[in-house]
Design a protein around this motif. Structure first.
Motif, short mmCIF file in Angstrom:
data_model
loop_
_atom_site.label_atom_id
_atom_site.label_comp_id
_atom_site.label_asym_id
_atom_site.label_seq_id
_atom_site.Cartn_x
_atom_site.Cartn_y
_atom_site.Cartn_z
N GLY A 1 11.35 -1.94 10.36
CA GLY A 1 12.39 -1.15 9.73
C GLY A 1 12.79 0.02 10.61
O GLY A 1 12.27 0.20 11.72
N PRO A 2 13.71 0.84 10.14
CA PRO A 2 14.14 2.02 10.91
C PRO A 2 13.00 2.97 11.22
O PRO A 2 13.07 3.76 12.17
CB PRO A 2 15.17 2.68 9.98
CG PRO A 2 15.67 1.57 9.12
CD PRO A 2 14.48 0.68 8.90
N ASP A 3 11.91 2.90 10.43
CA ASP A 3 10.75 3.76 10.66
C ASP A 3 9.76 3.15 11.65
O ASP A 3 8.69 3.72 11.89
CB ASP A 3 10.04 4.06 9.34
CG ASP A 3 9.56 2.80 8.61
OD1 ASP A 3 9.84 1.68 9.11
OD2 ASP A 3 8.93 2.93 7.55
N ASN A 4 10.10 1.98 12.23
CA ASN A 4 9.24 1.29 13.20
C ASN A 4 7.94 0.77 12.61
O ASN A 4 6.97 0.52 13.33
CB ASN A 4 8.94 2.17 14.42
CG ASN A 4 10.14 2.29 15.35
OD1 ASN A 4 11.21 1.76 15.07
ND2 ASN A 4 9.97 3.00 16.46
N VAL A 5 7.90 0.58 11.30
CA VAL A 5 6.75 0.00 10.62
C VAL A 5 7.11 -1.42 10.19
O VAL A 5 8.20 -1.67 9.69
CB VAL A 5 6.35 0.84 9.38
CG1 VAL A 5 5.21 0.17 8.62
CG2 VAL A 5 5.96 2.24 9.81
N ALA A 6 6.18 -2.35 10.38
CA ALA A 6 6.44 -3.74 10.04
C ALA A 6 6.65 -3.90 8.54
O ALA A 6 5.81 -3.51 7.73
CB ALA A 6 5.29 -4.63 10.50
N GLU A 7 7.79 -4.46 8.20
CA GLU A 7 8.09 -4.82 6.81
C GLU A 7 7.70 -6.27 6.63
O GLU A 7 8.17 -7.14 7.36
CB GLU A 7 9.58 -4.62 6.53
CG GLU A 7 10.04 -5.05 5.17
CD GLU A 7 11.53 -4.99 4.99
OE1 GLU A 7 12.04 -5.53 4.00
OE2 GLU A 7 12.21 -4.42 5.88
N ARG A 8 6.84 -6.54 5.65
CA ARG A 8 6.29 -7.88 5.50
C ARG A 8 6.64 -8.50 4.15
O ARG A 8 6.93 -7.79 3.18
CB ARG A 8 4.77 -7.84 5.66
CG ARG A 8 4.32 -7.43 7.05
CD ARG A 8 2.82 -7.49 7.20
NE ARG A 8 2.44 -7.21 8.58
CZ ARG A 8 2.42 -8.11 9.55
NH1 ARG A 8 2.76 -9.35 9.27
NH2 ARG A 8 2.08 -7.79 10.77
N ALA A 9 6.59 -9.82 4.13
CA ALA A 9 6.82 -10.56 2.89
C ALA A 9 5.46 -10.99 2.35
O ALA A 9 4.82 -11.88 2.91
CB ALA A 9 7.70 -11.78 3.16
N PHE A 10 5.00 -10.33 1.29
CA PHE A 10 3.69 -10.63 0.71
C PHE A 10 3.81 -11.61 -0.45
O PHE A 10 4.81 -11.62 -1.17
CB PHE A 10 3.04 -9.35 0.19
CG PHE A 10 2.53 -8.43 1.27
CD1 PHE A 10 1.28 -8.63 1.82
CD2 PHE A 10 3.29 -7.36 1.72
CE1 PHE A 10 0.78 -7.79 2.81
CE2 PHE A 10 2.81 -6.51 2.70
CZ PHE A 10 1.55 -6.73 3.25
N GLU A 11 2.77 -12.40 -0.63
CA GLU A 11 2.67 -13.22 -1.82
C GLU A 11 1.67 -12.57 -2.77
O GLU A 11 0.89 -11.70 -2.37
CB GLU A 11 2.20 -14.64 -1.46
CG GLU A 11 0.81 -14.72 -0.86
CD GLU A 11 0.46 -16.13 -0.38
OE1 GLU A 11 1.38 -16.95 -0.24
OE2 GLU A 11 -0.74 -16.39 -0.13
N VAL A 12 1.71 -12.97 -4.03
CA VAL A 12 0.75 -12.48 -5.02
C VAL A 12 -0.18 -13.62 -5.37
O VAL A 12 0.26 -14.73 -5.68
CB VAL A 12 1.45 -11.95 -6.28
CG1 VAL A 12 0.42 -11.53 -7.33
CG2 VAL A 12 2.35 -10.76 -5.94
N ARG A 13 -1.49 -13.34 -5.32
CA ARG A 13 -2.51 -14.34 -5.60
C ARG A 13 -3.41 -13.87 -6.73
O ARG A 13 -3.52 -12.67 -7.00
CB ARG A 13 -3.34 -14.64 -4.35
CG ARG A 13 -2.50 -15.12 -3.17
CD ARG A 13 -3.37 -15.67 -2.05
NE ARG A 13 -4.02 -16.92 -2.41
CZ ARG A 13 -3.42 -18.11 -2.34
NH1 ARG A 13 -2.18 -18.22 -1.92
NH2 ARG A 13 -4.08 -19.21 -2.67
N GLN A 14 -4.05 -14.83 -7.37
CA GLN A 14 -4.96 -14.56 -8.47
C GLN A 14 -6.38 -14.96 -8.09
O GLN A 14 -6.60 -16.04 -7.54
CB GLN A 14 -4.52 -15.35 -9.70
CG GLN A 14 -5.42 -15.18 -10.91
CD GLN A 14 -4.82 -15.84 -12.14
OE1 GLN A 14 -3.94 -15.28 -12.77
NE2 GLN A 14 -5.30 -17.03 -12.46
N VAL A 15 -7.33 -14.09 -8.36
CA VAL A 15 -8.73 -14.37 -8.06
C VAL A 15 -9.24 -15.46 -9.01
O VAL A 15 -9.04 -15.39 -10.23
CB VAL A 15 -9.59 -13.11 -8.20
CG1 VAL A 15 -11.07 -13.42 -7.98
CG2 VAL A 15 -9.13 -12.03 -7.21
N THR A 16 -9.88 -16.46 -8.44
CA THR A 16 -10.50 -17.53 -9.23
C THR A 16 -11.97 -17.63 -8.86
O THR A 16 -12.41 -17.05 -7.86
CB THR A 16 -9.81 -18.88 -8.97
OG1 THR A 16 -10.05 -19.26 -7.60
CG2 THR A 16 -8.31 -18.80 -9.21
N ALA A 17 -12.71 -18.41 -9.62
CA ALA A 17 -14.14 -18.58 -9.34
C ALA A 17 -14.36 -19.19 -7.97
O ALA A 17 -15.35 -18.89 -7.29
CB ALA A 17 -14.78 -19.44 -10.42
#
Length: 324
Positions: free
Chosen positions: A295-311
């Motif tokens: 981004g303009p701030d020189n920090v990596a903008e990432r595409a995150f996924e959301v996961r659920q903890v399972t056994a």
């Protein structure tokens, strides 16, 4: 292209993995556009390593790993007009010609809070360590909750892992729908025991490399992290090339940084400086950890996924975007 990582000292294992991942990317791409040399920041310090890299004529630096080392080498690289793609996750070190590639907690927190808000959570709380990471996570949650039209009803901190449960219990009367546990491993397991029954537990990108399914109270908890789609393939290639070694999760940064350099090299004219415009490409880059761009701030903008903890590990709740 130079890679500045610790090959000696307490962070040697991580530094070695980053360097090996960078070399693996060179091998996988078959690029002949540039040479890659790894310099040890652990032996004589990051400044000495940077001076060696600049003296050898390197036009792009990947690393260093730690924020303090990035701050130390930045004046040298800025004077030389050589860009730095740092492996740190400290957004505060970003500057002219200095880019932060690491996973910043604010983006992961914003993603998982947004997902929780979209499914009905309105009252949020947080249990965070009394550290810079904890402070940034709590601040990111506050911003994300405000953006989603929710309310932050409480934030508690702890100074030692064994105090995490007590910190969570102090929130018991706040009536929250969702609570962020911005840590990993033992502190999260302890804090979870003090979470109000019925509340949704949220985590950060730190959870991606932790085995939390063995804690019953954490099963069903959500966390945001880089996409897992390419990680398994990367690990397989890494093990095949480096005698069965298993890379730490951060090693993907070394690989993706080289992919960025390879792509940028397509418009890199011999005898000219590294094309900064290629780093700033708004279409972004694709790597082991999914798509990203600076981004303009020189920090990596990432595409995150959301996961659920399972056994048995985790399952996908919401996929990461495939384009910006």
């Amino acid at each position: 292209m130079a890679v500045l990582v610790p090959l000696s000292g307490p962070d040697a294992a991580v530094g070695r993995a980053l360097g090996q991942a960078a070399r693996l990317a060179m091998f996988d791409t078959g690029s002949k556009a540039f040479e890659l040399t790894v310099y040890d920041t652990g032996e004589a310090g990051a400044v000495a390593a940077a001076n060696r890299a600049l003296g050898a004529g390197n036009d792009l630096i990947l690393g260093p790993l730690r924020a303090d080392d990035v701050r130390a080498v930045a004046p040298l690289t800025q004077r030389a007009r050589v860009p730095v793609i740092a492996f740190s996750n400290d957004a505060d070190i970003a500057a002219s010609g200095v880019y932060v590639l690491g996973f910043t907690p604010s983006q992961a927190v914003a993603r998982v809070v947004g997902q929780a808000a979209a499914t009905g959570s309105r009252r949020f709380a947080a249990v965070v360590p009394a550290s810079t990471y904890g402070q940034r996570s709590a601040r990111a949650m506050s911003v994300a909750v405000q953006r989603a039209g929710g309310q932050v009803v409480g934030v508690e901190t702890y100074d030692r892992p064994e105090n995490a449960r007590a910190a969570a219990q102090r929130l018991a009367s706040r009536g929250y729908d969702a609570v962020l546990l911005a840590d990993s491993g033992r502190p999260v397991a302890l804090a979870a025991q003090g979470v109000r029954p019925g509340a949704r537990i949220l985590g950060t990108e730190l959870w991606a490399s932790a085995n939390l399914g063995s804690v019953p109270r954490l099963r069903g908890a959500w966390y945001a992290a880089p996409t897992q789609g390419q990680w398994g393939q990367f690990v397989g290639r890494y093990k095949a090339r480096y005698s069965g070694q298993t890379p730490p999760r951060i090693a993907s940064l070394g690989y993706d940084a080289v992919l960025l350099g390879v792509r940028a090299a397509r418009g890199w004219q011999p005898g000219r400086r590294f094309p900064l415009g290629a780093i700033d490409d708004r279409e972004g880059f694709a790597g082991v950890d999914g798509i990203f761009r600076f981004g303009p701030d020189n920090v990596a903008e990432r595409a995150f996924e959301v996961r659920q903890v399972t056994a048995g590990g985790s399952s996908l709740v919401s996929p990461a975007p495939t384009r910006f």
